[in-house]
Design an enzyme around this catalytic site. Structure first.
Site, short mmCIF file in Angstrom:
data_model
loop_
_atom_site.label_atom_id
_atom_site.label_comp_id
_atom_site.label_asym_id
_atom_site.label_seq_id
_atom_site.Cartn_x
_atom_site.Cartn_y
_atom_site.Cartn_z
N GLU A 198 -1.18 -8.57 5.46
CA GLU A 198 -0.97 -8.61 6.91
C GLU A 198 -2.26 -8.39 7.69
O GLU A 198 -2.31 -8.63 8.89
CB GLU A 198 0.10 -7.58 7.30
CG GLU A 198 -0.34 -6.12 7.37
CD GLU A 198 -0.56 -5.44 6.02
OE1 GLU A 198 -0.41 -6.12 4.97
OE2 GLU A 198 -0.90 -4.25 6.00
N HIS A 219 -3.33 -5.55 1.48
CA HIS A 219 -2.79 -5.79 2.83
C HIS A 219 -2.86 -7.26 3.25
O HIS A 219 -3.79 -7.64 3.97
CB HIS A 219 -3.57 -4.95 3.85
CG HIS A 219 -3.38 -3.49 3.67
ND1 HIS A 219 -2.24 -2.83 4.08
CD2 HIS A 219 -4.16 -2.55 3.10
CE1 HIS A 219 -2.34 -1.55 3.78
NE2 HIS A 219 -3.49 -1.35 3.18
N CYS A 278 0.82 -1.21 0.00
CA CYS A 278 0.00 0.00 0.00
C CYS A 278 0.86 1.27 0.00
O CYS A 278 1.48 1.56 -1.01
CB CYS A 278 -0.99 -0.04 1.16
SG CYS A 278 -2.32 1.16 0.97
N ILE A 302 -7.30 -0.60 0.98
CA ILE A 302 -7.73 0.53 1.80
C ILE A 302 -7.12 1.82 1.25
O ILE A 302 -5.91 1.99 1.31
CB ILE A 302 -7.32 0.32 3.27
CG1 ILE A 302 -8.00 -0.94 3.82
CG2 ILE A 302 -7.68 1.54 4.13
CD1 ILE A 302 -7.54 -1.34 5.20
N ARG A 303 -7.97 2.68 0.69
CA ARG A 303 -7.46 3.91 0.06
C ARG A 303 -6.22 3.55 -0.77
O ARG A 303 -5.18 4.21 -0.69
CB ARG A 303 -7.12 4.97 1.12
CG ARG A 303 -8.35 5.60 1.76
CD ARG A 303 -8.00 6.44 3.00
NE ARG A 303 -6.86 7.31 2.80
CZ ARG A 303 -6.92 8.58 2.39
NH1 ARG A 303 -8.08 9.15 2.15
NH2 ARG A 303 -5.83 9.30 2.24
N ARG A 308 -1.68 7.30 -6.35
CA ARG A 308 -2.19 7.23 -4.97
C ARG A 308 -3.71 7.30 -4.95
O ARG A 308 -4.32 7.90 -5.82
CB ARG A 308 -1.64 8.40 -4.15
CG ARG A 308 -0.14 8.40 -4.02
CD ARG A 308 0.33 9.62 -3.23
NE ARG A 308 -0.27 9.64 -1.90
CZ ARG A 308 -0.24 10.69 -1.09
NH1 ARG A 308 0.33 11.81 -1.47
NH2 ARG A 308 -0.80 10.64 0.10
#
Lengths: 208, 295
Positions: free
Chosen positions: A173, A171, A78, A134-135, A105
């Site tokens: 994680e 992500h 990210c 996420i964004r 971005r």
């Protein structure tokens, strides 16, 4: 073998826990000396603007560039993907220009457009990766020598690798996904002990 | 392969991305740029910082959407905004303009003295304040994806923030020491859902990210909150009511990052100019206390 997680802010503990869950020693990196003895580095999610500011403030820029150029594996997730790109759409200066791609971005919009999906990523196996965006950024241009590791159904590129640098827009994680960390740990083991299985590498002239 | 937006993982996940960072109150686009340049990981857009809300009195409401949009237009970091406790239409408005997080906040005048917003009904994630574990778990049960301890906003006095984070974490440690068959009564005493009590007892932490708010005015205050167990900090009046907002903002960011390194905290604390003057929280009359709003 130890792998570091850049710990300026963001999803640091999640990466550390994921590494530990697969038996890899993991440490935080906040200052240049924290890079000593590492075999790999993870640049976590967070805000790339904040990380840009803090890497400069604490003198981490050159040491991390040198570490990456020595061939040690780097995984950016990210915000971590944004800061390893050679080009950021919109004209922002790159942070660690390691990966020959152009990254955009907040490419999906604001938080309301954050999403999760099942994503095929053949390099880690047949079972798709549960990917939480996420964004998130995307990769708009893939340079020569950059391998695409995953695309969304509309073909947008969300994971790439160029030699020792892997960058992904989502992500693992946060999703209990360990296969990408396994891949990084394998690369780290090979880099820190390249001679394993083929006899130790020695410098010319070194005594046998 | 289907994509699902605004899931629990994405709501909670955004807060996870903010950890270790500083979220700053800003009232203009210029403030927002100063905050972003200082290394803030998000900004809270509002019309007046809490100390001015205190001074002005009257009813404090959601900010004008134009002002929030003006801030969203100039920064790339997440933008949060406040709705009154229980005012779900203010929350609908904030969701409609696309803010990244809503703070259902005791700093504004409550709209409902009984019910908080049913946050499960929203696509946008919420952060809510708490003074203790029971309050935190009630908010999470209503759908809060992030918690902040309340402190006493707009005072510049850290004492209530310390009280609240210590209380919250002590109550978590207490649950961890209990037998499983004691958790039923613990849930009753905390006025909290049993399932969440059981989860906290097993994990030793809240199921969402927990920041500290309400009274942070110096780099050392921020580091104190972090050493006590905060996962990040909100700074309201402490930045733009200080003598040198830009340097104070930057110093608080560095002290939050290096919270366990006193040499660095000393270095960044040098020559910042006067912090916000503040008022001792103990002298705030009961009627003006913000932390007691909400239950």
């Amino acid at each position: 073998m130890k792998i570091g997680v850049l710990a300026l802010h963001g999803a640091v503990i999640e990466h550390i826990q994921t590494l530990r869950s697969i038996g890899v020693e993991a440490v935080t990196v906040r200052l240049p000396e924290d890079l000593d003895g590492l075999s790999g580095l993870i640049l976590p999610g967070g805000e790339s603007t904040t990380m840009r500011k803090l890497t400069a403030r604490w003198g981490l820029h050159d040491p991390i560039m040198a570490f990456a150029r020595s061939g040690a594996p780097i995984l950016g997730t990210c915000a971590g993907m944004i800061i390893v790109a050679k080009e950021i759409a919109g004209g922002e200066e790159p942070v660690f220009p390691l990966l020959d791609v152009t990254v955009r971005r907040n490419a999906f919009g604001r938080q309301l457009d954050s999403f999760e999906t099942e994503l095929p990523m053949p390099i880690v196996g047949d079972r798709p990766v549960h990917a939480i965006f996420i964004r998130a950024p995307i990769i708009e241009r893939v340079g020569p020598g950059v391998e695409v590791l995953a695309r969304l159904p509309d073909d947008r590129v969300v994971a790439v690798r160029q030699r020792n640098v892997i960058a992904i827009a989502f992500h693992p994680e946060l999703a209990g996904e360990t296969r990408i960390h396994h891949l990084v740990a394998t690369m780290a083991a090979e880099w820190s002990n390249p001679g394993e299985g083929t006899g130790e590498r020695r410098l010319a002239g070194e005594a046998m | 392969m289907t994509a699902e937006t605004s899931t629990w993982a994405t709501k909670k996940g955004l807060a996870q991305m903010l950890k270790g960072g500083v979220i700053m109150d800003v009232v203009t686009p210029e403030h927002a740029k100063i905050a972003e340049d200082a290394g803030a990981c998000a900004v809270m857009a509002l019309e007046r910082v809490p100390s001015d809300i205190r001074a002005a009195g009257g009813v404090a409401r959601m900010s004008d959407p134009t002002m929030i949009e003006g801030i969203m237009a100039v920064v790339s970091i997440p933008v949060m905004a406040k709705a009154r406790i229980g005012h779900f239409v203010e929350a609908q408005v904030l969701e409609a303009i696309g803010v990244d997080y809503i703070d259902e906040s005791e700093v504004l005048t409550p709209a409902d003295e009984i019910n908080h917003i049913d946050k499960h009904q929203f696509k946008v994630p919420f952060v809510c304040g708490c003074r203790n574990l029971g309050e935190a778990l009630r908010r999470i049960n209503e759908g809060a994806a992030m918690i902040r301890t309340k402190g006493e906003a707009g005072t510049g006095d850290i004492v209530e923030a310390v009280r609240h984070i210590r209380t919250l974490l002590a109550e978590i440690r207490r649950l961890q020491s209990m037998r499983e068959d004691e958790l039923f009564v613990a849930a009753k005493e905390l006025d909290a859902p049993y399932d969440l009590v059981k989860l906290v007892a097993a994990e030793g932490k809240l199921p969402v990210v927990n920041f500290v708010a309400g009274g942070i005015a110096t780099p050392a205050d921020a580091a104190l909150a972090m050493q006590l167990g905060a996962e990040g900090v909100f700074v309201g009046s402490g930045i733009f009511k200080s003598e040198n907002p830009s340097r104070t903002a930057e110093a608080i960011v560095q002290a939050t990052l290096h919270f366990d390194n006193p040499k660095i905290i000393a270095e960044v604390s040098k020559g910042l100019g006067a912090p916000m003057r503040g008022i001792a929280a103990a002298t705030v009359p009961d009627a003006d206390r913000l932390a007691v709003r909400g239950w």
